[in-house]
Scaffold this motif. Structure first.
Motif, mmCIF file in Angstrom:
data_model
loop_
_atom_site.group_PDB
_atom_site.id
_atom_site.type_symbol
_atom_site.label_atom_id
_atom_site.label_comp_id
_atom_site.label_asym_id
_atom_site.label_seq_id
_atom_site.Cartn_x
_atom_site.Cartn_y
_atom_site.Cartn_z
ATOM 1 N N LEU A 2 0.833 -1.274 -0.018
ATOM 2 C CA LEU A 2 0.173 0.077 0.038
ATOM 3 C C LEU A 2 0.831 1.269 -0.026
ATOM 4 C CD1 LEU A 2 -2.858 -1.190 2.415
ATOM 5 C CD2 LEU A 2 -3.091 -0.775 -0.027
ATOM 6 N N VAL A 3 0.256 2.368 -0.452
ATOM 7 C CA VAL A 3 1.036 3.524 -0.529
ATOM 8 C C VAL A 3 0.877 4.278 1.115
ATOM 9 C CG1 VAL A 3 0.965 5.953 -1.431
ATOM 10 C CG2 VAL A 3 -0.146 4.107 -2.901
ATOM 11 N N PRO A 4 1.988 4.805 1.438
ATOM 12 C CA PRO A 4 2.030 5.399 2.914
ATOM 13 C C PRO A 4 0.888 6.425 2.681
ATOM 14 C CG PRO A 4 3.775 6.107 1.616
ATOM 15 C CD PRO A 4 3.198 5.095 0.738
ATOM 16 N N GLU A 5 0.339 6.617 4.146
ATOM 17 C CA GLU A 5 -0.573 7.684 4.155
ATOM 18 C C GLU A 5 0.451 8.934 4.517
ATOM 19 O OE1 GLU A 5 -4.083 7.523 4.516
ATOM 20 O OE2 GLU A 5 -3.793 5.433 3.860
ATOM 21 N N VAL A 6 -0.358 9.886 3.614
ATOM 22 C CA VAL A 6 0.375 10.985 3.206
ATOM 23 C C VAL A 6 -0.375 12.191 3.394
ATOM 24 C CG1 VAL A 6 1.832 12.511 1.505
ATOM 25 C CG2 VAL A 6 2.362 9.955 1.818
ATOM 26 N N ASN A 7 0.192 13.364 4.061
ATOM 27 C CA ASN A 7 -0.644 14.666 3.931
ATOM 28 C C ASN A 7 -0.447 15.142 2.540
ATOM 29 O OD1 ASN A 7 -1.592 17.291 4.213
ATOM 30 N ND2 ASN A 7 -0.997 17.644 6.322
ATOM 31 N N TRP A 8 -1.308 15.080 1.511
ATOM 32 C CA TRP A 8 -1.354 15.246 0.266
ATOM 33 C C TRP A 8 -1.453 16.924 -0.094
ATOM 34 C CZ3 TRP A 8 0.820 11.509 -2.077
ATOM 35 C CH2 TRP A 8 0.503 10.216 -1.670
ATOM 36 N N LEU A 12 2.105 17.991 0.879
ATOM 37 C CA LEU A 12 2.855 17.827 -0.202
ATOM 38 C C LEU A 12 2.769 18.661 -1.295
ATOM 39 C CD1 LEU A 12 5.192 15.791 -1.009
ATOM 40 C CD2 LEU A 12 3.694 14.103 -1.733
#
Lengths: 182, 187
Positions: free
Chosen positions: B55-61, B64
């Motif tokens: 899975l893709v890491p949870e990121v503050n999109w 970013l």
């Protein structure tokens, strides 16, 4: 589109997740993946004039992302120009355990934790890393990330038929490597 | 035993990338072959595991995106390139033509007869100073009309009136070699 910052910001928001995902699956490290993603967007912005078909931006960007990711893997160079470290928050013990937390990372890091600590996830990543480059990229972009085949073809600079073949070959090898886990 | 071509078709079937005809033919084969069905099941399971486990890491999109946008902005300032479209190119060409035209007009006006012409510039030239005379001058030459022609005018050609120049020897130790008092137009 060239030079239009507002338009490019829209592209950043549309493609950043896909870029991070592809890079992450090639590098296996979230910090590196975000750094590569930023570099890829910078490179794309400065090279927009060379993009012949604007509708091919997604595939073109993924080609930049994959090339940078693979180069990053080879070089593991240290870069000081990006202020990513400045944005790092105080990592909790748990975040530190899973690879150096960041304010960019949401508080709920369950999926990342599962992936990085899970045996199956590690085995999958390991198996992916053993695939030839084109097969790995085809599996990451098409099978996992579910990008359109024509975008994958654009990213890999090959035909759609070749993408199908790379996916098939990669799938065969993965099935063989992971047979005890499937 | 499944051949590679059939296996390739099963892989495409799992991806839903077969043509309608190929799909129909393969479905018939899948009904007949348990081995083919098992392979299709394995491929589908592999895909599911790949999507679920990596899975893709949870990121503050949002953050970013702001970060990337800011980096792009910084990249833009020092290396800002001028991108000119067709309209811009036409405007640029028109500006150049206007500038050339204005320059030409100013130049022509400056060379029109009768137009006041200011000094183009002053050049100060310094050379050797005049030497003091050590003896009387032997020859003095005046250039200009002779006495008898001073008041006369000679028509050289229509519209042009000119008085001929004359050369007069004021003093000389030698005999004059030229009759300086005769008009060059007299026989």
């Amino acid at each position: 589109m060239a030079g239009n910052r507002r338009c490019f910001d829209t592209l950043i928001r549309r493609y950043q997740r896909q870029a991070v995902a592809v890079s992450y699956r090639l590098l296996g490290n979230s910090q590196d993946a975000m750094e590569v993603t930023q570099d890829a967007f910078l490179k794309a912005f400065t090279s927009l004039a060379t993009l012949q078909k604007p509708e091919a931006f997604g595939g073109w960007l993924m080609r930049i992302v994959s090339n940078l990711s693979l180069n990053y893997r080879r070089g593991r160079k240290t870069r000081s120009q990006l202020p990513l470290d400045d944005l790092l928050g105080k990592a909790t013990a748990e975040q530190a355990d899973v690879g150096g937390g960041s304010e960019w990372m949401a508080r709920d890091i369950g999926p990342l934790h599962r992936m990085e600590s899970g045996e199956l996830g590690s085995k999958l990543q390991e198996a992916l890393n053993q695939l030839p480059e084109k097969q790995r990229l085809a599996i990451v972009m098409f099978t996992i990330e579910q990008m359109p085949q024509k975008d994958v073809a654009e990213a890999l600079k090959c035909s759609v038929e070749a993408v199908k073949w790379h996916v098939f070959q990669g799938r065969k090898k993965l099935k063989e490597m992971l047979k005890e886990y499937l | 035993m499944i051949g590679e071509q059939l296996e390739f078709q099963i892989s495409q079937y799992a991806d839903n990338t077969l043509s309608a005809g190929e799909r129909t033919a393969l479905e018939a084969e899948l009904e007949r072959s348990a081995e083919a069905r098992a392979l299709l099941t394995e491929y589908r399971k592999l895909d599911e595991v790949l999507r679920r486990e990596i899975l893709v890491p949870e990121v503050n999109w949002d953050r970013l995106a702001e970060q990337i946008s800011g980096a792009v902005g910084e990249e833009e300032i020092p290396g800002r390139r001028l991108v000119i479209g067709w309209g811009g190119r036409l405007a640029l060409a028109a500006s150049v033509l206007i500038a050339v035209g204005v320059g030409l007009a100013v130049y022509m006006k400056g060379t029109t007869p009768g137009a006041p012409v200011g000094p183009a510039g002053v050049a100060k030239v310094e050379g050797p100073s005049a030497e003091a005379a050590t003896q009387p001058a032997l020859v003095k030459i005046d250039v200009g009309p002779g006495d008898e022609f001073a008041e006369a005018q000679y028509q050289l050609s229509e519209g042009i009136v000119q008085r001929p120049s004359s050369v007069r020897v004021i003093a000389s130790n030698e005999e004059a070699g030229q009759d300086t008092h005769r008009s060059p137009y007299q026989q």
